[in-house]
Design a protein around this motif. Structure first.
Motif, PDB file in Angstrom:
ATOM      1  N   LEU A 225       0.825  -1.205   0.000  1.00 35.23           N
ATOM      2  CA  LEU A 225       0.000   0.000   0.000  1.00 35.23           C
ATOM      3  C   LEU A 225       0.862   1.260   0.000  1.00 35.23           C
ATOM      4  N   LEU A 226       1.948   1.258   0.805  1.00 34.34           N
ATOM      5  CA  LEU A 226       2.837   2.412   0.838  1.00 34.34           C
ATOM      6  C   LEU A 226       3.475   2.623  -0.526  1.00 34.34           C
ATOM      7  N   TYR A 227       3.969   1.542  -1.133  1.00 37.76           N
ATOM      8  CA  TYR A 227       4.561   1.643  -2.468  1.00 37.76           C
ATOM      9  C   TYR A 227       3.531   2.178  -3.470  1.00 37.76           C
ATOM     10  N   SER A 228       2.307   1.709  -3.319  1.00 40.01           N
ATOM     11  CA  SER A 228       1.246   2.128  -4.232  1.00 40.01           C
ATOM     12  C   SER A 228       0.960   3.612  -4.110  1.00 40.01           C
ATOM     13  N   LEU A 229       0.921   4.102  -2.877  1.00 39.65           N
ATOM     14  CA  LEU A 229       0.652   5.522  -2.660  1.00 39.65           C
ATOM     15  C   LEU A 229       1.785   6.377  -3.201  1.00 39.65           C
ATOM     16  N   LEU A 230       3.016   5.915  -3.015  1.00 42.66           N
ATOM     17  CA  LEU A 230       4.169   6.689  -3.470  1.00 42.66           C
ATOM     18  C   LEU A 230       4.262   6.732  -4.988  1.00 42.66           C
ATOM     19  N   TYR A 231       3.938   5.616  -5.642  1.00 39.53           N
ATOM     20  CA  TYR A 231       4.200   5.497  -7.077  1.00 39.53           C
ATOM     21  C   TYR A 231       2.932   5.370  -7.919  1.00 39.53           C
ATOM     22  N   GLY A 232       1.778   5.524  -7.270  1.00 41.45           N
ATOM     23  CA  GLY A 232       0.535   5.573  -8.022  1.00 41.45           C
ATOM     24  C   GLY A 232       0.146   4.267  -8.675  1.00 41.45           C
ATOM     25  N   VAL A 233       0.416   3.131  -8.009  1.00 45.92           N
ATOM     26  CA  VAL A 233       0.075   1.846  -8.611  1.00 45.92           C
ATOM     27  C   VAL A 233      -0.872   1.044  -7.715  1.00 45.92           C
ATOM     28  N   ALA A 234      -1.777   1.745  -7.047  1.00 47.98           N
ATOM     29  CA  ALA A 234      -2.737   1.061  -6.184  1.00 47.98           C
ATOM     30  C   ALA A 234      -3.725   0.234  -6.980  1.00 47.98           C
ATOM     31  N   LEU A 235      -3.918   0.593  -8.223  1.00 43.67           N
ATOM     32  CA  LEU A 235      -5.009  -0.008  -8.985  1.00 43.67           C
ATOM     33  C   LEU A 235      -4.864  -1.477  -9.277  1.00 43.67           C
ATOM     34  N   PRO A 236      -3.692  -1.961  -9.630  1.00 45.65           N
ATOM     35  CA  PRO A 236      -3.601  -3.398  -9.836  1.00 45.65           C
ATOM     36  C   PRO A 236      -4.044  -4.183  -8.612  1.00 45.65           C
ATOM     37  N   LEU A 237      -3.763  -3.650  -7.399  1.00 44.89           N
ATOM     38  CA  LEU A 237      -4.202  -4.306  -6.180  1.00 44.89           C
ATOM     39  C   LEU A 237      -5.721  -4.326  -6.123  1.00 44.89           C
ATOM     40  N   LEU A 238      -6.349  -3.184  -6.430  1.00 42.52           N
ATOM     41  CA  LEU A 238      -7.808  -3.113  -6.445  1.00 42.52           C
ATOM     42  C   LEU A 238      -8.376  -4.041  -7.507  1.00 42.52           C
ATOM     43  N   ALA A 239      -7.714  -4.071  -8.658  1.00 43.73           N
ATOM     44  CA  ALA A 239      -8.208  -4.905  -9.755  1.00 43.73           C
ATOM     45  C   ALA A 239      -8.179  -6.376  -9.361  1.00 43.73           C
ATOM     46  N   GLN A 240      -7.178  -6.781  -8.567  1.00 43.42           N
ATOM     47  CA  GLN A 240      -7.123  -8.165  -8.112  1.00 43.42           C
ATOM     48  C   GLN A 240      -8.231  -8.452  -7.104  1.00 43.42           C
ATOM     49  N   LYS A 241      -8.538  -7.470  -6.272  1.00 45.43           N
ATOM     50  CA  LYS A 241      -9.599  -7.647  -5.281  1.00 45.43           C
ATOM     51  C   LYS A 241     -10.960  -7.663  -5.951  1.00 45.43           C
ATOM     52  N   HIS A 242     -11.117  -6.853  -6.989  1.00 43.15           N
ATOM     53  CA  HIS A 242     -12.378  -6.757  -7.707  1.00 43.15           C
ATOM     54  C   HIS A 242     -12.101  -7.048  -9.185  1.00 43.15           C
ATOM     55  N   PRO A 243     -12.034  -8.309  -9.552  1.00 43.43           N
ATOM     56  CA  PRO A 243     -11.638  -8.664 -10.920  1.00 43.43           C
ATOM     57  C   PRO A 243     -12.637  -8.181 -11.958  1.00 43.43           C
ATOM     58  N   LEU A 244     -12.137  -8.044 -13.175  1.00 42.20           N
ATOM     59  CA  LEU A 244     -12.985  -7.602 -14.275  1.00 42.20           C
ATOM     60  C   LEU A 244     -14.050  -8.645 -14.584  1.00 42.20           C
ATOM     61  N   PRO A 245     -15.255  -8.196 -14.935  1.00 40.51           N
ATOM     62  CA  PRO A 245     -16.283  -9.147 -15.378  1.00 40.51           C
ATOM     63  C   PRO A 245     -15.801  -9.898 -16.613  1.00 40.51           C
ATOM     64  N   ASP A 246     -16.056 -11.186 -16.648  1.00 45.38           N
ATOM     65  CA  ASP A 246     -15.645 -12.034 -17.763  1.00 45.38           C
ATOM     66  C   ASP A 246     -16.631 -11.853 -18.912  1.00 45.38           C
ATOM     67  N   PRO A 247     -16.167 -11.406 -20.079  1.00 47.33           N
ATOM     68  CA  PRO A 247     -17.099 -11.192 -21.190  1.00 47.33           C
ATOM     69  C   PRO A 247     -17.744 -12.466 -21.697  1.00 47.33           C
ATOM     70  N   LEU A 248     -17.173 -13.623 -21.349  1.00 48.55           N
ATOM     71  CA  LEU A 248     -17.682 -14.891 -21.860  1.00 48.55           C
ATOM     72  C   LEU A 248     -18.484 -15.670 -20.823  1.00 48.55           C
ATOM     73  N   ILE A 249     -18.939 -14.989 -19.759  1.00 53.20           N
ATOM     74  CA  ILE A 249     -19.826 -15.590 -18.769  1.00 53.20           C
ATOM     75  C   ILE A 249     -21.206 -14.948 -18.897  1.00 53.20           C
ATOM     76  N   LEU A 250     -22.226 -15.759 -19.154  1.00 49.78           N
ATOM     77  CA  LEU A 250     -23.589 -15.269 -19.301  1.00 49.78           C
ATOM     78  C   LEU A 250     -24.132 -14.756 -17.976  1.00 49.78           C
ATOM     79  N   ASN A 251     -25.213 -14.000 -18.034  1.00 47.57           N
ATOM     80  CA  ASN A 251     -25.831 -13.480 -16.815  1.00 47.57           C
ATOM     81  C   ASN A 251     -26.261 -14.606 -15.871  1.00 47.57           C
TER      82      ASN A 251
END
Length: 418
Positions: A6-32
């Motif tokens: 988190l400290l590294y992320s705040l210093l260098y602006g790379v918090a997002l990959p961590l968030l992306a891992q926590k909240h993964p992208l919706p899979d385009p090939l999974i139906l509702n």
């Protein structure tokens, strides 16, 4: 360990990959219903329609169909325009068929050196048709025009009381290299955004096409302005299909910035466009909201409240938690070719997020049997990568340059030029 990250992320602006891992992208090939898409037919008949419906309900709004009374009037033809290089046409599109109703002027340049129907580029412009070239034959737009507010890309001091003057001819020609487009054998077809829908929050939904569909406003899935611009691009395509000098099966749709958002949605909703170019479209275009970088949903819905449907506001401050994202929109173009581009200093558009949107959409292209994006890593500056999905990032800021156009024309040569 987590504190260190988190400290590294705040210093260098790379918090997002961590968030992306926590909240993964919706899979385009999974139906509702939670099942995985197993065939191209299932993508076509089930997954694609349900994604279209979700984005129409939650983000762009529902658009009307082609107006039954729409008419075209070619009010200008010059077979020796631009020193004989092109045939110029200007076409009035009367959305409801009435001359006193809302009208869009379409400017067309067709290369004279090419025999037979030619492929074309269709795109909206920011400052009126007369701004893209100093050609004195182009009709000066009478529509509302944005005044000069320190715009870094164009000097619009020629605009007086929000109307263009003769001095405005060619003020945006730098971003529209017509000679290069014509020399490569492509027609250029363009119209002014304000002819279709107002881009001013104070006059939102009170001009252009919105006046014809009041029933599509005052509801959560209202017909937003980005969707209206996309709808206008489809109405241009309606005319193109009637013009024997243009091959309507080889037409690319292009847009930059907010108009790049519209070009992408037009390519999704109108499969007559054979190829899509979404240039520096950023949030609500090609970039991923899940990264939490650059322009966010709150800014889109407050600074530009007319761009998207009212339902989109409920996602403010939920960028990294969205149940959908823009890679799904790019996926809806598949398997037709799409090109996404960025600029290194265009931080609001989030170049990495635009690239990641293209990369995440690649799964659908590959599933449908095409190459998708040919790299998993952000390419070096000024190195175009071109599969069925194309991408480049160049030095500089939010702009359209000759380098950008050179890559797009190469991409079009590869995919839609006979």
């Amino acid at each position: 360990m987590l504190k260190t990250v988190l400290l590294y992320s705040l210093l260098y602006g790379v918090a997002l990959p961590l968030l992306a891992q926590k909240h993964p992208l919706p899979d385009p090939l999974i139906l509702n219903n939670g099942k995985r898409v197993t065939s191209a037919n299932e993508w076509r008949s089930q997954r694609r329609p349900e994604l279209l419906e979700r984005f129409a309900n939650e983000m762009y709004g529902h658009s009307p169909s082609k107006p039954s009374g729409m008419t075209f009037e070619v009010f200008d033809t010059d077979p020796k325009a631009l020193r004989g290089k092109a045939t110029r046409k200007q076409v009035a599109v009367y959305f409801n068929g009435k001359h006193e109703g809302p009208r869009m002027d379409v400017l067309i340049y067709i290369p004279n050196q090419v025999k037979g129907p030619v492929p074309a580029i269709v795109g909206l412009n920011f400052w009126g048709n007369h701004s893209i070239n100093s050609d004195p034959g182009i009709r000066i737009s009478p529509s509302w025009m944005e005044s000069n507010r320190g715009n870094p890309y164009i000097d619009v001091s020629c605009v007086v009381n929000h109307r263009s003057t003769e001095a405005c001819r060619g003020i945006n020609a730098r971003q529209w290299p017509i000679d290069s487009i014509l020399e490569r054998g492509y027609a250029l077809v363009t119209a002014y955004r304000e002819d279709i829908a107002s881009d001013e929050p104070a006059t939102k939904f009170t001009t252009g096409v919105h006046t014809l569909y009041p029933e599509l406003q005052n509801r959560g899935d209202n017909f937003g302005t980005v969707a209206a611009w996309a709808w206008g691009l489809s109405r241009i395509m309606d005319y193109v299909q009637t013009d024997k000098r243009i091959d309507a099966k080889r037409v690319a749709v292009f847009g930059w910035s907010r108009l790049g958002k519209a070009a992408l949605w037009a390519g999704v909703t109108d499969e007559r466009f054979a190829l899509v170019i979404s240039h520096e479209s950023g949030a609500g275009g090609a970039k991923l909201f899940h990264r939490g970088v650059g322009e966010n949903i709150r800014r889109l819905c407050t600074v530009f409240p007319h761009w998207y449907a009212g339902n989109f506001k409920k996602y403010m401050d939920q960028d990294t938690l969205l149940p959908f994202d823009q890679h799904l929109v790019i996926s809806l173009v598949a398997p037709r070719p799409v090109y996404i581009a960025s600029a290194e200093q265009d931080k609001g558009s989030d170049p990495e997020g635009e690239f990641d949107g293209a990369k995440a959409a690649s799964a659908v292209y590959q599933f449908l049997g095409t190459t998708g994006l040919p790299t998993a890593q952000l390419p070096p500056l000024q190195q175009s990568v071109q599969g069925q999905i194309g991408y480049h990032i160049r030095p500089g800021g939010h702009d359209v340059t000759n380098y950008d156009w050179a890559q797009y024309l190469d991409f079009m040569d590869k995919h839609i030029k006979k």
